[in-house]
Motif scaffolding. Structure first.
Motif, PDB file in Angstrom:
ATOM      1  N   ALA A  83       0.856  -1.183   0.000  1.00  0.00           N
ATOM      2  CA  ALA A  83       0.000   0.000   0.000  1.00  0.00           C
ATOM      3  C   ALA A  83       0.892   1.232   0.000  1.00  0.00           C
ATOM      4  N   LEU A  84       0.308   2.371  -0.338  1.00  0.00           N
ATOM      5  CA  LEU A  84       1.036   3.645  -0.383  1.00  0.00           C
ATOM      6  C   LEU A  84       0.203   4.714   0.302  1.00  0.00           C
ATOM      7  N   TYR A  85       0.772   5.307   1.361  1.00  0.00           N
ATOM      8  CA  TYR A  85       0.076   6.332   2.142  1.00  0.00           C
ATOM      9  C   TYR A  85       0.971   7.558   2.288  1.00  0.00           C
ATOM     10  N   THR A  86       0.330   8.696   2.575  1.00  0.00           N
ATOM     11  CA  THR A  86       1.068   9.922   2.865  1.00  0.00           C
ATOM     12  C   THR A  86       0.601  10.499   4.193  1.00  0.00           C
ATOM     13  N   MET A  87       1.396  11.395   4.742  1.00  0.00           N
ATOM     14  CA  MET A  87       1.088  12.131   5.956  1.00  0.00           C
ATOM     15  C   MET A  87       1.657  13.546   5.778  1.00  0.00           C
ATOM     16  N   PRO A  88       1.277  14.547   6.588  1.00  0.00           N
ATOM     17  CA  PRO A  88       0.511  14.465   7.831  1.00  0.00           C
ATOM     18  C   PRO A  88      -1.010  14.350   7.629  1.00  0.00           C
ATOM     19  N   ASP A  89      -1.529  14.833   6.491  1.00  0.00           N
ATOM     20  CA  ASP A  89      -2.945  14.580   6.203  1.00  0.00           C
ATOM     21  C   ASP A  89      -3.021  13.195   5.582  1.00  0.00           C
ATOM     22  N   PHE A  90      -3.434  12.201   6.373  1.00  0.00           N
ATOM     23  CA  PHE A  90      -3.345  10.810   5.949  1.00  0.00           C
ATOM     24  C   PHE A  90      -4.172  10.593   4.679  1.00  0.00           C
ATOM     25  N   ALA A  91      -3.509  10.106   3.624  1.00  0.00           N
ATOM     26  CA  ALA A  91      -4.185   9.860   2.348  1.00  0.00           C
ATOM     27  C   ALA A  91      -3.646   8.576   1.744  1.00  0.00           C
ATOM     28  N   THR A  92      -4.477   7.907   0.960  1.00  0.00           N
ATOM     29  CA  THR A  92      -4.118   6.648   0.311  1.00  0.00           C
ATOM     30  C   THR A  92      -3.929   6.878  -1.185  1.00  0.00           C
ATOM     31  N   TYR A  93      -2.759   6.507  -1.697  1.00  0.00           N
ATOM     32  CA  TYR A  93      -2.485   6.643  -3.125  1.00  0.00           C
ATOM     33  C   TYR A  93      -2.363   5.285  -3.818  1.00  0.00           C
ATOM     34  N   SER A  94      -2.296   4.237  -3.030  1.00  0.00           N
ATOM     35  CA  SER A  94      -2.378   2.878  -3.576  1.00  0.00           C
ATOM     36  C   SER A  94      -2.945   2.003  -2.469  1.00  0.00           C
ATOM     37  N   PRO A  95      -4.178   1.533  -2.611  1.00  0.00           N
ATOM     38  CA  PRO A  95      -4.794   0.761  -1.531  1.00  0.00           C
ATOM     39  C   PRO A  95      -4.132  -0.604  -1.376  1.00  0.00           C
ATOM     40  N   LYS A  96      -4.287  -1.185  -0.216  1.00  0.00           N
ATOM     41  CA  LYS A  96      -3.669  -2.474   0.082  1.00  0.00           C
ATOM     42  C   LYS A  96      -4.161  -3.544  -0.894  1.00  0.00           C
ATOM     43  N   GLY A  97      -3.221  -4.243  -1.498  1.00  0.00           N
ATOM     44  CA  GLY A  97      -3.514  -5.312  -2.449  1.00  0.00           C
ATOM     45  C   GLY A  97      -2.224  -6.001  -2.826  1.00  0.00           C
ATOM     46  N   THR A  98      -2.321  -7.082  -3.580  1.00  0.00           N
ATOM     47  CA  THR A  98      -1.132  -7.837  -3.969  1.00  0.00           C
ATOM     48  C   THR A  98      -0.147  -6.941  -4.723  1.00  0.00           C
ATOM     49  N   PHE A  99       1.104  -6.942  -4.281  1.00  0.00           N
ATOM     50  CA  PHE A  99       2.096  -6.030  -4.846  1.00  0.00           C
ATOM     51  C   PHE A  99       2.398  -6.353  -6.306  1.00  0.00           C
ATOM     52  N   SER A 100       2.384  -5.304  -7.131  1.00  0.00           N
ATOM     53  CA  SER A 100       2.940  -5.372  -8.477  1.00  0.00           C
ATOM     54  C   SER A 100       3.697  -4.077  -8.712  1.00  0.00           C
ATOM     55  N   ARG A 101       4.825  -4.168  -9.389  1.00  0.00           N
ATOM     56  CA  ARG A 101       5.643  -2.970  -9.608  1.00  0.00           C
ATOM     57  C   ARG A 101       4.872  -1.914 -10.398  1.00  0.00           C
ATOM     58  N   GLY A 102       4.111  -2.375 -11.401  1.00  0.00           N
ATOM     59  CA  GLY A 102       3.386  -1.422 -12.245  1.00  0.00           C
ATOM     60  C   GLY A 102       2.351  -0.637 -11.464  1.00  0.00           C
ATOM     61  N   ALA A 103       1.550  -1.329 -10.660  1.00  0.00           N
ATOM     62  CA  ALA A 103       0.515  -0.640  -9.884  1.00  0.00           C
ATOM     63  C   ALA A 103       1.141   0.319  -8.881  1.00  0.00           C
ATOM     64  N   MET A 104       2.230  -0.109  -8.218  1.00  0.00           N
ATOM     65  CA  MET A 104       2.863   0.776  -7.250  1.00  0.00           C
ATOM     66  C   MET A 104       3.519   1.967  -7.947  1.00  0.00           C
ATOM     67  N   ALA A 105       4.075   1.765  -9.127  1.00  0.00           N
ATOM     68  CA  ALA A 105       4.670   2.878  -9.869  1.00  0.00           C
ATOM     69  C   ALA A 105       3.616   3.934 -10.184  1.00  0.00           C
ATOM     70  N   ARG A 106       2.419   3.488 -10.529  1.00  0.00           N
ATOM     71  CA  ARG A 106       1.338   4.452 -10.800  1.00  0.00           C
ATOM     72  C   ARG A 106       0.960   5.209  -9.529  1.00  0.00           C
ATOM     73  N   GLY A 107       0.951   4.508  -8.416  1.00  0.00           N
ATOM     74  CA  GLY A 107       0.650   5.182  -7.159  1.00  0.00           C
ATOM     75  C   GLY A 107       1.696   6.222  -6.812  1.00  0.00           C
ATOM     76  N   LEU A 108       2.975   5.877  -6.973  1.00  0.00           N
ATOM     77  CA  LEU A 108       4.047   6.831  -6.681  1.00  0.00           C
ATOM     78  C   LEU A 108       3.970   8.056  -7.591  1.00  0.00           C
ATOM     79  N   SER A 109       3.593   7.854  -8.837  1.00  0.00           N
ATOM     80  CA  SER A 109       3.491   8.983  -9.773  1.00  0.00           C
ATOM     81  C   SER A 109       2.336   9.917  -9.431  1.00  0.00           C
ATOM     82  N   SER A 110       1.376   9.408  -8.653  1.00  0.00           N
ATOM     83  CA  SER A 110       0.218  10.237  -8.308  1.00  0.00           C
ATOM     84  C   SER A 110       0.414  11.056  -7.036  1.00  0.00           C
ATOM     85  N   VAL A 111       1.487  10.805  -6.298  1.00  0.00           N
ATOM     86  CA  VAL A 111       1.739  11.580  -5.081  1.00  0.00           C
ATOM     87  C   VAL A 111       2.085  13.012  -5.469  1.00  0.00           C
ATOM     88  N   PRO A 112       1.452  14.013  -4.849  1.00  0.00           N
ATOM     89  CA  PRO A 112       1.690  15.408  -5.249  1.00  0.00           C
ATOM     90  C   PRO A 112       3.128  15.844  -4.990  1.00  0.00           C
TER      91      PRO A 112
END
Length: 358
Positions: A83-112
């Motif tokens: 999963a991918l989360y941010t703080m201090p305002d807790f937000a989810t950019y990739s919800p918990k699920g089976t890890f894949s590099r592609g899905a996590m890469a998309r989540g990282l690219s969406s972090v402001p």
């Protein structure tokens, strides 16, 4: 999860002159095993992360995201959740699920990458929010926290992490990817890494080094283990006349801890396989040879190698292998197979080998 096969059968040759027979070919391979059942990237997006990181000309948030993207490219897909989360305002950019590099890469690219100004950094609250999420997770899990370590509001984050460590025990590891550039920030992040017994601290810039990157990935996500591979092949051998059977089985790499000679629970499965094979070829005698690394006096190492060989022979004798088939010999430090100047080489030299011949 962490158990290892400590015997690898590197050579097994059986020549049988029969009308129909079988040959067993054995070897080993390195396999990756997950250290955790789940992990989360946890990114600090507070205002100070918009400041320049060291002399790179990039904001800290960019440096941190780039470090995670490099890490993400070398994390093996071994079936754990992520999963991918941010703080201090807790937000989810990739919800918990089976890890894949592609899905996590998309989540990282969406972090402001454009961060707010004039906002406090309640890091303690961020970890408290994270705790509320991962408290529902099962098994072992790791959190990889990216931050500059600047916290200026709310409860002490080290206190929150300590409470989490007390609650989850060895199920929880907190690892730090630091973008800190102040003594206060560095000190806080190193303190957080020590709040769990398995925490690892690394500078974000250091992950641009491939060796450091690979080591951090292995420290956090997986182990490398040697796995036995045996293949039985049926074959027809034509022989004009009976010929004596020649058999040779070589077992290698039964490794012991430093200054240790006792059999451990982790060795038992591999020793059980060895005993079964020796039972199958009951006409063979076994030379049990003990070895050490080069640490310590030569005379002491000779005795230690003999104790290691005897512990293996005693185990085999107690598990179905006739004692009169076992010859015990210690070689001390005289027959290294690996480089004794390295930690890994010394570990591999602390071994017992079984040579099996007529």
């Amino acid at each position: 999860m962490h158990s290892k096969r400590l015997i690898s059968i590197l050579t097994l040759t059986l020549i049988a002159f029969m009308a129909i027979g079988s040959v067993a070919y054995a070897g080993s391979r390195i396999v990756l095993k997950p250290k955790v059942d789940a992990f989360a990237y946890f990114i600090d997006t507070s205002p100070s992360m918009a400041q320049s990181y060291k002399n790179t000309g990039n904001p800290k948030i960019i440096a941190g995201l780039n470090a995670l993207k490099r890490l993400n490219n070398v994390v093996p897909e071994l079936g754990y959740d992520s999963a991918l989360y941010t703080m201090p305002d807790f937000a989810t950019y990739s919800p918990k699920g089976t890890f894949s590099r592609g899905a996590m890469a998309r989540g990282l690219s969406s972090v402001p990458e454009e961060l707010p100004f004039f906002q406090s950094t309640p890091m303690g609250k961020g970890f408290n929010d994270l705790d509320g999420t991962i408290s529902k997770w099962n098994g072992k899990f790791a959190v990889i926290f990216v931050s500059d370590g600047l916290a200026n509001a709310g409860r002490n984050p080290a206190t929150i992490v300590s409470q989490m460590s007390d609650k989850y025990g060895d199920r929880f590891c907190l690892h730090i990817v630091s973008t800190a550039d102040t003594p206060k920030g560095i000190a806080l992040l190193k303190r957080l890494a020590t709040r769990t017994p398995c925490g690892v601290f690394v500078e974000a810039s250091a992950l641009s080094d491939k060796a450091v990157l690979d080591k951090f990935a292995q420290d956090v996500f997986y182990t490398q283990e040697e796995e036995l591979v045996v293949e039985i092949v049926e074959e027809v051998v034509v022989a004009p006349a009976p010929v004596a059977v020649q058999e040779k089985i070589v077992f290698r790499n039964l490794n012991f801890g430093f200054d240790k000679y006792q059999i451990t629970d982790e060795m038992v499965p591999s020793l059980t396989e060895a005993a079964a094979l020796l039972e199958e070829y009951s006409n063979l005698k076994v030379k049990v040879g003990g070895h050490t690394d080069s640490t310590g006096p030569e005379a002491y190492n000779q005795g230690l190698s003999e104790r290691r060989a005897k512990s293996v022979a005693d185990w085999l004798a107690g598990n179905g292998v006739a004692a009169d088939r076992l010859e015990v010999k210690g070689y001390g430090e005289t027959s290294p197979k690996y480089d004794n100047t390295t930690k890994e080489g010394r570990k591999l030299n602390r071994r017992v080998e079984l040579d099996v011949e007529d």
